[in-house]
Design a protein around this motif. Structure first.
Motif, short mmCIF file in Angstrom:
data_model
loop_
_atom_site.label_atom_id
_atom_site.label_comp_id
_atom_site.label_asym_id
_atom_site.label_seq_id
_atom_site.Cartn_x
_atom_site.Cartn_y
_atom_site.Cartn_z
N PRO A 65 7.10 23.72 26.26
CA PRO A 65 6.67 22.88 25.12
C PRO A 65 7.12 23.42 23.77
O PRO A 65 7.58 22.66 22.91
CB PRO A 65 5.14 22.88 25.26
CG PRO A 65 4.89 23.06 26.72
CD PRO A 65 5.96 24.02 27.17
N LEU A 66 7.04 24.74 23.59
CA LEU A 66 7.47 25.33 22.32
C LEU A 66 8.99 25.33 22.19
O LEU A 66 9.52 25.15 21.09
CB LEU A 66 6.93 26.76 22.20
CG LEU A 66 5.44 26.91 21.90
CD1 LEU A 66 5.03 28.37 21.90
CD2 LEU A 66 5.08 26.24 20.58
N MET A 67 9.68 25.51 23.30
CA MET A 67 11.14 25.53 23.26
C MET A 67 11.71 24.14 22.99
O MET A 67 12.74 23.98 22.33
CB MET A 67 11.71 26.08 24.57
CG MET A 67 11.33 27.53 24.83
SD MET A 67 11.91 28.14 26.43
CE MET A 67 13.60 28.56 26.04
N ALA A 68 11.02 23.10 23.47
CA ALA A 68 11.52 21.74 23.30
C ALA A 68 11.14 21.13 21.95
O ALA A 68 11.82 20.23 21.45
CB ALA A 68 10.98 20.85 24.43
N LEU A 69 10.05 21.64 21.35
CA LEU A 69 9.55 21.03 20.11
C LEU A 69 10.60 20.95 19.00
O LEU A 69 10.74 19.88 18.37
CB LEU A 69 8.32 21.80 19.62
CG LEU A 69 7.66 21.26 18.34
CD1 LEU A 69 7.20 19.82 18.54
CD2 LEU A 69 6.48 22.15 17.93
N PRO A 70 11.37 22.01 18.69
CA PRO A 70 12.37 21.88 17.62
C PRO A 70 13.37 20.76 17.88
O PRO A 70 13.81 20.07 16.94
CB PRO A 70 13.05 23.24 17.61
CG PRO A 70 12.05 24.17 18.21
CD PRO A 70 11.34 23.36 19.25
N TYR A 71 13.73 20.55 19.14
CA TYR A 71 14.69 19.48 19.46
C TYR A 71 14.06 18.11 19.23
O TYR A 71 14.73 17.19 18.74
CB TYR A 71 15.17 19.64 20.91
CG TYR A 71 16.06 20.84 21.09
CD1 TYR A 71 17.44 20.75 20.90
CD2 TYR A 71 15.53 22.08 21.39
CE1 TYR A 71 18.26 21.85 21.03
CE2 TYR A 71 16.33 23.21 21.52
CZ TYR A 71 17.71 23.07 21.34
OH TYR A 71 18.52 24.18 21.44
N LYS A 72 12.79 17.98 19.57
CA LYS A 72 12.11 16.71 19.33
C LYS A 72 12.03 16.40 17.84
O LYS A 72 11.95 15.24 17.43
CB LYS A 72 10.72 16.73 19.96
CG LYS A 72 10.74 16.79 21.49
CD LYS A 72 9.34 16.83 22.07
CE LYS A 72 9.39 16.85 23.60
NZ LYS A 72 8.04 16.89 24.20
N LEU A 73 12.06 17.48 17.02
CA LEU A 73 12.01 17.32 15.56
C LEU A 73 13.41 17.33 14.94
O LEU A 73 13.54 17.39 13.72
CB LEU A 73 11.17 18.45 14.95
CG LEU A 73 9.70 18.50 15.39
CD1 LEU A 73 9.01 19.72 14.80
CD2 LEU A 73 8.97 17.23 15.00
N PHE A 74 14.44 17.28 15.79
CA PHE A 74 15.84 17.24 15.35
C PHE A 74 16.28 18.53 14.65
O PHE A 74 17.20 18.50 13.83
CB PHE A 74 16.09 16.03 14.43
CG PHE A 74 16.01 14.71 15.15
CD1 PHE A 74 17.13 14.13 15.71
CD2 PHE A 74 14.78 14.06 15.26
CE1 PHE A 74 17.04 12.91 16.38
CE2 PHE A 74 14.69 12.83 15.93
CZ PHE A 74 15.83 12.27 16.48
#
Length: 301
Positions: free
Chosen positions: A176-185
């Motif tokens: 979840p923490l690793m994917a969050l920056p990608y979800k925020l572009f």
């Protein structure tokens, strides 16, 4: 079988309980909290003053120890490191005390462990035959934990140490923490990007525990990682590809060290770990590639 799980209410423990119930097993979960038993799952309090869990664990066939303060939560200051270490030693000591009081001993102890026992390296390839031990907090913790759990073999109980890699799931762990920056572009390479990520889908991690439970040939260390580890830069690119997000915003090592302190080693350093024992014994990974694992976890509702 009657299977006792310490740490059964955690990220891995909940999914493990569901799989074992689907196979018709009786589950006893050791917990510090008051919980009402239902169906084939009963809850027994332990590690609290005045508790005597051994009275409820007669005729247990197997013990699975997943107990311990999470390494993912909190900052690795001296107090948190002590909690991480002491919680694992205390839980294992209590399991030994319980075993010593049981007339009928369980046939196997499956004990959680971690690939953090191996030194960080960009070139070494580690299997269960590797004897190198990391000279840091996590390496010492895992080494001492395994050596303590190994003492159960003196009572003719099979001991298996599940050396988990980076377990990927939606309800916990690192993803979840690793994917969050990608979800925020704003996703991008963390640190040098050359460090290895030896990952495993949470369902394969759980299936590996069940495999070890059912396979008497397994004993000693078992690497619970996918057969296809990747470098951090490729891990990030795959997240971006699966989420259809850019991979362009690098996060320098000094920023991670500033934010996470010593715990930054979990993402800035890594090991290339191969699950040799599982492969040799015929275990079939449901998610052998990172793309298949992330597609399952990040795109399915």
């Amino acid at each position: 079988m009657k299977i006792v799980i310490a740490g059964g209410s955690g990220f891995i423990g909940r999914k493990l309980t569901n799989i074992l119930l689907s196979k018709g097993h009786e589950i006893v979960i050791l917990t510090r909290k008051d919980k009402k038993s239902s169906g084939n799952v009963s809850y027994v309090k332990w590690l609290e003053k005045g508790t005597s869990p051994e009275s409820e664990l007669k005729n247990a066939d197997a013990l699975i120890n997943l107990a311990g303060v999470s390494i993912n939560d909190g900052r690795w200051n001296a107090n948190h490191q002590k909690q991480i270490y002491d919680s694992r030693m205390a839980a294992t000591d209590e399991l030994f005390r319980i075993i010593s009081l049981l007339d009928k001993k369980p046939s196997v102890l499956i004990n959680a462990s971690a690939i953090g026992i191996y030194p960080a390296s960009k070139s070494a390839i580690y299997t269960e035959d590797s004897v190198e031990t990391a000279n840091n907090f996590l390496g010492k913790t895992v080494y001492d934990w395994e050596n303590k759990a190994k003492q159960v073999e003196a009572q003719a109980i099979r001991a298996v140490f599940m050396r988990f890699g980076v377990v990927l799931g939606n309800e916990g762990g690192a993803l979840p923490l690793m994917a969050l920056p990608y979800k925020l572009f704003v996703g991008g390479t963390v640190g040098s990007g050359e460090q290895w990520v030896s990952w495993v889908h949470v369902m394969d991690a759980v299936r590996a525990i069940v495999f070890a439970l059912e396979n008497d040939n397994l004993r000693g260390p078992v690497n619970v990682t996918s057969p296809s580890p990747v470098q951090m830069k490729d891990f990030g690119k795959t997240i971006g590809s699966v989420l259809h997000r850019p991979h362009w915003f690098p996060v320098p090592s000094f920023v991670m060290k500033l934010v996470l302190g010593q715990k930054s080693a979990l993402v800035l350093e890594g090991q290339l770990v191969i699950p040799k024992v599982l492969k040799d014994e015929g275990f079939q990974f449901k998610f052998p590639s990172l793309n298949s694992a992330l597609t399952d976890l990040l795109t399915k509702k």
